[in-house]
Design a protein around this motif. Sequence first.
Motif, short mmCIF file in Angstrom:
data_model
loop_
_atom_site.label_atom_id
_atom_site.label_comp_id
_atom_site.label_asym_id
_atom_site.label_seq_id
_atom_site.Cartn_x
_atom_site.Cartn_y
_atom_site.Cartn_z
N ALA A 1 -11.30 4.41 0.94
CA ALA A 1 -11.69 2.89 0.62
C ALA A 1 -13.02 2.59 1.44
O ALA A 1 -14.23 2.18 0.87
CB ALA A 1 -10.83 1.78 0.64
N SER B 1 -10.34 -7.91 0.63
CA SER B 1 -10.89 -7.70 -0.79
C SER B 1 -11.38 -8.93 -1.37
O SER B 1 -11.85 -8.96 -2.59
CB SER B 1 -9.67 -7.28 -1.55
N TYR C 1 0.67 -1.13 -0.07
CA TYR C 1 -0.02 0.00 -0.02
C TYR C 1 1.02 1.37 -0.04
O TYR C 1 0.42 2.32 -0.46
CB TYR C 1 -0.92 -0.15 1.34
N SER D 1 -7.36 3.74 5.83
CA SER D 1 -8.23 3.65 4.42
C SER D 1 -9.35 4.33 4.55
O SER D 1 -10.40 3.77 3.99
CB SER D 1 -8.20 2.13 4.12
N ARG E 1 -6.64 -2.03 5.91
CA ARG E 1 -7.15 -3.08 4.98
C ARG E 1 -6.02 -4.08 4.81
O ARG E 1 -4.91 -3.83 4.87
CB ARG E 1 -7.62 -2.59 3.64
N MET F 1 -11.71 -1.02 -4.91
CA MET F 1 -10.31 -1.57 -4.87
C MET F 1 -9.74 -1.27 -6.34
O MET F 1 -9.25 -2.21 -6.95
CB MET F 1 -10.45 -2.98 -4.66
N THR G 1 -9.98 5.59 -6.37
CA THR G 1 -8.59 6.43 -6.90
C THR G 1 -8.81 7.77 -7.18
O THR G 1 -8.47 8.65 -6.94
CB THR G 1 -8.12 5.43 -8.35
N ILE H 1 2.25 2.54 -3.49
CA ILE H 1 0.94 3.02 -4.40
C ILE H 1 1.02 4.45 -4.84
O ILE H 1 1.52 4.94 -5.95
CB ILE H 1 -0.36 2.57 -4.00
N TYR I 1 -4.77 -0.03 -6.55
CA TYR I 1 -4.93 -0.80 -5.44
C TYR I 1 -5.21 -2.19 -5.90
O TYR I 1 -5.48 -2.63 -7.04
CB TYR I 1 -6.33 -0.22 -4.54
#
Length: 314
Positions: free
Chosen positions: A119, A207, A39, A116, A202, A225, A160, A42, A229
């Motif tokens: 998300a 997920s 993470y 997060s 997360r 996601m 995103t 990213i 991600y």
Amino acid sequence: MRVVMFGYQTWGHKTLQALIESRHDVVGVVTHPTSDQAYESIWADSVEDLARGHNVPVHLARRPDDALIDRIHQWAPDIIVANNWRTWLPPEIFDHPPHGTLNLHDSLLPKFTGFSPIAWALISGAPEVGLTAHRMDGELDTGDILTQAAVPIGPRDTATELVLATIDLIPRVLLESLDSIESGTAGWRPQDLSERTFFHKRHETDSLIDWSWDATDIDRLIRAMSDPYPNAFTHYRGERISVVEAHVSQGIYGGTPGRVFIREGDGMAIVAGPNAHRGANHALVIDRVRTDDGTDHKALEYFPSGGGYLTAVP
């Protein structure tokens, strides 16, 4: 004001850029060493590189220690600004400057405290996300609020897109807050902690698609996601697949959750939701999947016909 900034990744980078371009004097920057954690790689704009490129002193630390406390005393800031600093700061640091520490958190506190937040906000069906500037105290994201700005969550927004939108709020929220603090007009508002919602970090397990969820909830998980991600995933006939694009069906479908059922439009309808055997639910229509080798497939290429089940395990 003399400002020390604590921050990391793109959030910290945007914050530092705003401070450098402001009338305030950035006297030091504290950031974490580069990490290979998924993470953290990213949104990886380097706070360290930006600071050094503007001749701002940098202190690298994974967590606070005596050396960091000494450095803060040497820099003698009027205020500390923090954004995406990854570990708890002790009062010896956050209370040291005359104006304390202003923390930026990417939610509308007291909702989505913790990790997060964008998300989780999208997954949970919240109507908006945002950015809060608040006073740091000894707990996580619980201090008095100074400035907030919101971004509505649209019906097809991805995490995103929402992350980028909230990052764009940083300069305005930060500089408005600093101006009011410096002028003595800051209107701090205590949080109503009875309204607080607190979310954990997360994990990959979070997920994994649960086909007993309502199709609307699964659709939100998939959009939360979104690339870059790690995508929402499931298994089909022994193979792990990521669901990259999907939407809620127009039709109503019944049966067993996870059943690869029938073509709808250009996608494949998957039975979903609680009590699906009663035939009252919309399905999730998968539009695009990604196999473990990184290849994207249109749903009707990967599922040329109905049959079989999407499962939690291979």
